[in-house]
Design a protein around this motif. Structure first.
Motif, PDB file in Angstrom:
ATOM      1  N   ALA A  18       0.812  -1.219   0.000  1.00 25.19           N
ATOM      2  CA  ALA A  18       0.000   0.000   0.000  1.00 25.19           C
ATOM      3  C   ALA A  18       0.843   1.266   0.000  1.00 25.19           C
ATOM      4  CB  ALA A  18      -0.934   0.002   1.207  1.00 25.19           C
TER       5      ALA A  18
ATOM      6  N   ALA B 145      -6.776   1.855   8.851  1.00 25.09           N
ATOM      7  CA  ALA B 145      -6.078   1.201   7.739  1.00 25.09           C
ATOM      8  C   ALA B 145      -6.913   0.077   7.128  1.00 25.09           C
ATOM      9  CB  ALA B 145      -4.727   0.654   8.222  1.00 25.09           C
ATOM     10  N   PHE B 146      -7.423  -0.820   7.974  1.00 22.20           N
ATOM     11  CA  PHE B 146      -8.185  -1.958   7.473  1.00 22.20           C
ATOM     12  C   PHE B 146      -9.512  -2.054   8.223  1.00 22.20           C
ATOM     13  CE2 PHE B 146      -3.698  -2.949   6.744  1.00 22.20           C
ATOM     14  CZ  PHE B 146      -3.709  -3.269   5.388  1.00 22.20           C
TER      15      PHE B 146
ATOM     16  N   LEU C 153      -5.201   2.352  -0.249  1.00 21.01           N
ATOM     17  CA  LEU C 153      -4.320   3.089   0.663  1.00 21.01           C
ATOM     18  C   LEU C 153      -3.196   3.817  -0.083  1.00 21.01           C
ATOM     19  CD1 LEU C 153      -3.913   0.640   3.705  1.00 21.01           C
ATOM     20  CD2 LEU C 153      -5.397   2.632   3.527  1.00 21.01           C
ATOM     21  N   ARG C 154      -2.997   3.485  -1.379  1.00 20.51           N
ATOM     22  CA  ARG C 154      -1.973   4.199  -2.145  1.00 20.51           C
ATOM     23  C   ARG C 154      -2.395   5.627  -2.489  1.00 20.51           C
ATOM     24  NH1 ARG C 154       0.107  -0.399  -6.534  1.00 20.51           N
ATOM     25  NH2 ARG C 154       1.130  -1.731  -4.992  1.00 20.51           N
TER      26      ARG C 154
ATOM     27  N   MET D 126     -11.674  -7.880   2.210  1.00 16.87           N
ATOM     28  CA  MET D 126     -10.435  -8.313   1.565  1.00 16.87           C
ATOM     29  C   MET D 126     -10.181  -9.791   1.837  1.00 16.87           C
ATOM     30  SD  MET D 126      -6.702  -6.651   2.216  1.00 16.87           S
ATOM     31  CE  MET D 126      -6.687  -7.296   3.895  1.00 16.87           C
ATOM     32  N   SER D 127     -10.275 -10.177   3.112  1.00 19.44           N
ATOM     33  CA  SER D 127      -9.937 -11.560   3.476  1.00 19.44           C
ATOM     34  C   SER D 127     -11.172 -12.435   3.683  1.00 19.44           C
ATOM     35  CB  SER D 127      -9.119 -11.561   4.764  1.00 19.44           C
ATOM     36  OG  SER D 127      -9.957 -11.290   5.880  1.00 19.44           O
TER      37      SER D 127
ATOM     38  N   HIS E   6      -5.666 -13.131  -1.070  1.00 21.60           N
ATOM     39  CA  HIS E   6      -5.584 -11.666  -0.993  1.00 21.60           C
ATOM     40  C   HIS E   6      -4.133 -11.205  -0.922  1.00 21.60           C
ATOM     41  CE1 HIS E   6      -6.005 -13.352   3.048  1.00 21.60           C
ATOM     42  NE2 HIS E   6      -5.260 -12.360   3.479  1.00 21.60           N
TER      43      HIS E   6
ATOM     44  N   LEU F 102      -4.701  -3.476 -12.658  1.00 19.71           N
ATOM     45  CA  LEU F 102      -5.377  -3.252 -11.380  1.00 19.71           C
ATOM     46  C   LEU F 102      -6.880  -3.042 -11.561  1.00 19.71           C
ATOM     47  CD1 LEU F 102      -2.818  -0.878  -9.613  1.00 19.71           C
ATOM     48  CD2 LEU F 102      -3.058  -3.342  -9.422  1.00 19.71           C
TER      49      LEU F 102
ATOM     50  N   ASP G  45     -14.632  -8.146   6.816  1.00 14.22           N
ATOM     51  CA  ASP G  45     -13.421  -7.736   6.142  1.00 14.22           C
ATOM     52  C   ASP G  45     -13.557  -8.210   4.698  1.00 14.22           C
ATOM     53  OD1 ASP G  45      -9.897  -7.842   6.812  1.00 14.22           O
ATOM     54  OD2 ASP G  45     -10.890  -7.844   4.877  1.00 14.22           O
TER      55      ASP G  45
ATOM     56  N   TYR H 101      -9.886  -4.183  -2.163  1.00 14.84           N
ATOM     57  CA  TYR H 101      -8.487  -3.962  -2.550  1.00 14.84           C
ATOM     58  C   TYR H 101      -7.927  -2.826  -1.705  1.00 14.84           C
ATOM     59  CZ  TYR H 101      -9.847  -6.895  -6.428  1.00 14.84           C
ATOM     60  OH  TYR H 101     -10.309  -7.938  -7.174  1.00 14.84           O
ATOM     61  N   ARG H 102      -8.031  -2.987  -0.398  1.00 14.13           N
ATOM     62  CA  ARG H 102      -7.627  -1.907   0.490  1.00 14.13           C
ATOM     63  C   ARG H 102      -6.163  -1.529   0.281  1.00 14.13           C
ATOM     64  NH1 ARG H 102     -10.216   2.234   2.853  1.00 14.13           N
ATOM     65  NH2 ARG H 102      -9.541   2.645   4.992  1.00 14.13           N
ATOM     66  N   TYR H 103      -5.319  -2.529  -0.015  1.00 13.99           N
ATOM     67  CA  TYR H 103      -3.884  -2.244  -0.189  1.00 13.99           C
ATOM     68  C   TYR H 103      -3.636  -1.346  -1.398  1.00 13.99           C
ATOM     69  CZ  TYR H 103      -4.705  -6.420  -3.059  1.00 13.99           C
ATOM     70  OH  TYR H 103      -5.225  -7.326  -3.934  1.00 13.99           O
ATOM     71  N   LEU H 104      -4.579  -1.271  -2.328  1.00 14.48           N
ATOM     72  CA  LEU H 104      -4.463  -0.320  -3.439  1.00 14.48           C
ATOM     73  C   LEU H 104      -5.092   1.020  -3.065  1.00 14.48           C
ATOM     74  CD1 LEU H 104      -5.399  -2.665  -6.425  1.00 14.48           C
ATOM     75  CD2 LEU H 104      -3.114  -1.987  -5.650  1.00 14.48           C
TER      76      LEU H 104
END
Lengths: 627, 627
Positions: free
Chosen positions: A235, B585-586, B160-161, B596-597, A548, B137, B594, B155-158
């Motif tokens: 991230a 964050a998550f 957060l970008r 994502m997972s 994930h 993406l 959740d 796609y939280r990790y994206l």
């Protein structure tokens, strides 16, 4: 107790303060000040009164430690003790039957006095207020009073009043604060909180479950934020840390806690050297001055060196007493069990030389060492005592030619008075045994007063170049991760991943302090294809549970790595505590119980209904309690 | 993508660095340095390159934002963008089909250039290394790209970008760090971690359960460290704080999270004034400079004033539009529903005056307001429009004599163009309705562009003198705690505890920011007998569940009090986020998932066995899944 029901005497200055209406606050808030007595009823702590305060009017608050001659109160707060002369008109409220640990406050002008060791100050009370009367306590709050662990846990709020526990918790707080300053302010790390209600991880048998309100669906309390910290790197958070609460359900393991704290760190665009330097700087920066300076860089040792010299992957390097290979000495011996060991593939004969062991150890101690070897390791331990007079005493003596004895003395460096302890068998079992015996001997030497290792020393050590995979204990054909499945191979070993995975070394580093592992970390795999190969082809795990994470790695993951430091263990070694329970405010017993509140507790069937679960009572109790 | 499998090009300088053996570390660790690029592959962040760096050799690492003319890479990291001229021999690897968000690094001497708004710098790459290739993406990492909440969560990790989320998380980290500095370093607070595996508290219906390995016994995840912080005061810790993870199982409530964070504070030997000053100092010290200064002391208002003027106990004081009592105007009115209201005991007629409301609000908006009043509050809302020409338009007009209209204008201060909204009924219901209507009207005025309240303002407000007890909603005879059962009464009200408990005010203070409650606290009862009386005689609760706390209070408890600040909410208001999910964050979805997972998840029956529980499947699904 003569105080009776007059357990709260408000003195004038405080009545005004407590009763001041909110509209008057603009006046007060300018007086905020700083330090341990800011915004408080007190003006000073008990421990900070010094001769220079003589003549000042001060207010102190604290607990009655004891009474002296019915004239003095010895008042205690976290910072120390101070002696207070009670005004005559108030001393009638006190008597020898006065119970200690009343909480009270004293307003006073103070005068100089020499008697108290802590402050040289005696305080002459103008007025005394008893905030709160104390019942007869189950134990006295005095450092010399011994109390059982279970009593301490049941009355933890009293146990924490001891100077030792106050010191432990305050030092912990200060050290964590310094760590944060170093990470945030010096190196630009971002403190990110990650969830503790998460999905069960593959093989997460030690994860607590948390039922949700959806039938059959459970959260899991993770053992570490591992997945989240890697996702934060993907991230772009770049430099993450968290003083993270972690959970591990291991049933009854001594000196483990079901919840514990780790200093969790992850960085992008970094290599092993970078993380190791960061951690060295972190510990140097945060180490309390009173514990003496620590030197960086820390000593580094490969896994192979650690196993060879110390028989363990977390050697206590405060003393030597290394394992000595004796293959050369016994290659042509007639002693049967040594020959058998040396003839088997991977067999070994090794010893440690215990300085002054022959002189100091009793026969019973030696017998205990041998007994432990038998019961815990299933192995024989042979002793060779070099008497102070230079003669050898050993059951093996008659089988040892003089040349062997000379060679043995030469190889081991044994001097008169020393003890050799020898084991033979597979390399793995000999190392395990002697690694353990070495530590037991160090304990024994210490108990005999032999100035052998510096107990106040802090020996940090990096262990590196671990194997990436180890054979599973119950299924030797199958490999498992030595650290965890996300650890990257050492770059030059990467091709071996696809040909000889058991030969691959990982970019994995453990931090050891005085023989305890206090941290571990690695550079992670940052390519989805490599991670998938490791999971699927080497570890034979179902990669869909980590889909994930694999997707995230496939989304432009930067090279990254990190470490987790076990904070409870680190602090407990630092303060010299016997157990991590002594650096945790409210620990669980080794059976996972809170002895103060009686958690875990029974819950009504009604409450369980909303979580769609019911208790499966063991058959012998069925229908008994709580239903 | 022309990159194919060449997704990692190691440049020479890094090969050396990554491959450097541990024995060479002593050299490197002297070069630790500080700042956001210390210990890293990069020498600078993208955002910090300035004209003064021209001519230097720098290394930057980041993600490809986009390509320009097949000649330039626009590289992004958390700090900003920088433009990089690709060397000709490497540009063949890039093309228009080049996917963005590859992670890469660039080593380069750089030259001055005017075009980039962020840095005025153009970097001439000497070599470029692609660390990691990015798949296509699900959405682009660009601030203007709109994406659904569920896609963002999956796609939280994206997500957060994005610069917004990077900013939110980094500002949160910095603010928490400043809070810690203030509490630890300025005021001597001790950061103590309290357990999250605890005993169920009385009435803890919103507490998650955690099954233990003992049949029928459960831990509970507490909603706050309330009991522990009070026990720490009894333990003499004196000044405690913790950035504490808390848990609340409320099923699906919008903008609530099952786990959340509070800044938890408790002090001994302190009064309400002390805690309020501490918190004012805390926020002033930690408030980010870029958000402008905040003034202390904060405004203070009693509960009664807040209810009277704003109809709620957490008023948004960024604007006035107060509730106006119209009893005097309508005492002898012929309008039936107003007379009925005024004749009932505790009846009331009140209004708010919406500036320019008659001019700006559409008929439909007015209708919506009245509709909401009916459906959500079961009440009628009467409108009186004062037209710009000075005439009155209202269904009530024909029943209003001129004298009443004049009196109404005088009392409400309504000017031409303003709108009066009036309600009649019990005082409680009128206040609730108009308190809500007031906020809706402020929203509407804002949407019409009326410069009514300053959206960038931060209006802190203390609300004090709450009633200690309130009648239970479903059982009016029975009292419950307005705050919690540990709150102490205002000293002068203490005798009323034993005679008229419903008249007692508590030493309870709420902190409100822009109309949101962001904190609440109180001075606690520190006498066991008083606490027991409140639990047993007033709240009718079983005191045995709190026997450990009562025993602790009986052991010389100091006077103490504290507060808890809702960190997620505070930060979300500070950064202007639409939801607390934007500063976590998550986060979980509003259903507690959740995305994502896919937590919470199904768990095998085998895994449940060790916790002695089984799933109670709803009958329509019995035997279906997971069994």
């Amino acid at each position: 107790c003569e105080l009776g029901d007059s357990d709260l005497w408000l003195v004038k200055t405080w009545q005004q303060k407590a009763g001041s209406s909110c509209r008057e606050r603009s006046v007060n808030s300018a007086l905020t000040g700083s330090g341990p007595s800011s915004l408080s009823f007190r003006s000073h702590t008990c421990g900070e009164l010094r001769p220079e305060h003589v003549g000042e009017v001060v207010t102190v608050c604290g607990w009655v430690q004891y009474l002296r001659h019915d004239l003095f109160i010895i008042l205690r707060d976290f910072s120390g003790l101070t002696q207070i002369l009670i005004p005559q008109e108030e001393s009638r409220h006190f008597s020898k039957s006065f119970i200690t640990d009343h909480a009270l406050a004293v307003i006073l002008p103070c005068t100089y006095q020499q008697r108290m060791p802590t402050g040289e100050i005696e305080v002459h009370a103008e007025s005394v207020e008893v905030f709160s009367v104390c019942r007869k306590l189950p134990f006295e709050i005095k450092d010399f009073v011994k109390k059982s662990e279970s009593l301490r846990m049941q009355y933890r709020y009293l146990d924490l009043r001891s100077s030792q526990m106050q010191n432990n918790l305050r030092l912990r707080s200060q050290m964590v604060m310094k760590m944060r300053e170093y990470l945030c302010n010096v190196h630009g790390f971002v403190d990110v909180e990650t969830p503790t209600l998460f999905k069960r991880t593959p093989g997460g048998a030690k994860e607590f479950l948390v039922p949700s309100r959806e039938p059959g669906r459970f959260y899991s309390l993770p053992q570490s934020p591992q997945q989240f910290k890697q996702l934060l790197m993907v991230a772009g958070i770049d430099r993450y840390f968290q003083v993270a609460r972690c959970y591990r359900d291991e049933g009854s393991k001594p000196d483990r806690q079901p919840e514990f704290t780790q200093v969790d760190i992850e960085m992008s665009f970094v290599d092993q050297t970078g993380i190791m330097s960061l951690v060295e700087g972190l510990l140097q920066y945060s180490w309390p001055a009173e514990k003496g300076p620590i030197k960086v860089p820390f000593q580094t040792m490969t896994y192979e060196e650690a196993m060879r010299d110390y028989g363990v992957d977390k050697p206590d390097t405060r003393f030597s007493m290394k394992l000595i290979d004796l293959r050369e000495v016994f290659l042509s011996t007639e002693i049967q069990f040594l020959r058998t060991a040396l003839n088997q593939p991977g067999g070994s004969v090794q010893a440690i030389c215990v300085p002054s062991g022959a002189k100091l150890f009793t026969g019973k101690e030696l017998e205990n060492l041998k007994q432990t070897a038998k019961t815990q390791f299933g192995q024989e331990l042979s002793e060779l005592l070099f008497r102070v007079d230079g003669t050898l005493k050993s059951p093996l003596k008659k089988f040892l030619p003089a040349s062997s004895t000379d060679e043995l003395l030469k190889r081991t460096g044994a001097k008169p008075g020393d003890l050799l302890l020898m084991a033979a068998g597979s390399l793995h079992s000999v190392r395990s045994l002697l690694g353990s015996v070495r530590l037991q001997c160090a304990e024994l030497l210490g108990s005999h007063g032999f100035p052998f290792r510096d107990l106040s020393a802090f020996q940090f050590l990096w262990v590196v170049d671990f194997p990436l995979f180890l054979p599973k204990e119950d299924e030797l054909e199958q490999l498992e991760s030595a650290h965890h499945p996300f650890t990257a191979p050492v770059p030059e070993d990467t091709p071996l991943l696809y040909t000889d995975p058991h030969k691959v070394r990982g970019q994995h580093y453990d931090l050891v302090l005085n023989g305890c592992e206090i941290g571990g970390g690695s550079i992670r795999i940052h390519k989805a294809s490599e991670q998938l190969y490791v999971l699927e082809n080497i570890l034979k795990e179902d990669p869909s549970l980590l889909s994930h994470l694999l997707e995230a790695l496939d989304s432009g993951a930067p090279p990254h790595g990190g470490i987790a430091l076990g904070l409870d263990r680190l602090i407990s070694i630092m303060v010299g505590a016997a157990s991590i329970r002594d650096v945790i405010a409210f620990p669980k017993s080794f059976r996972g119980h809170d002895l103060m509140s009686q958690a875990p507790d029974l819950v009504s069937d009604e409450e369980l209904k909303s979580y769609h679960i019911s208790v499966r009572w063991p058959t012998e109790q069925r229908g008994d309690e709580g239903k």
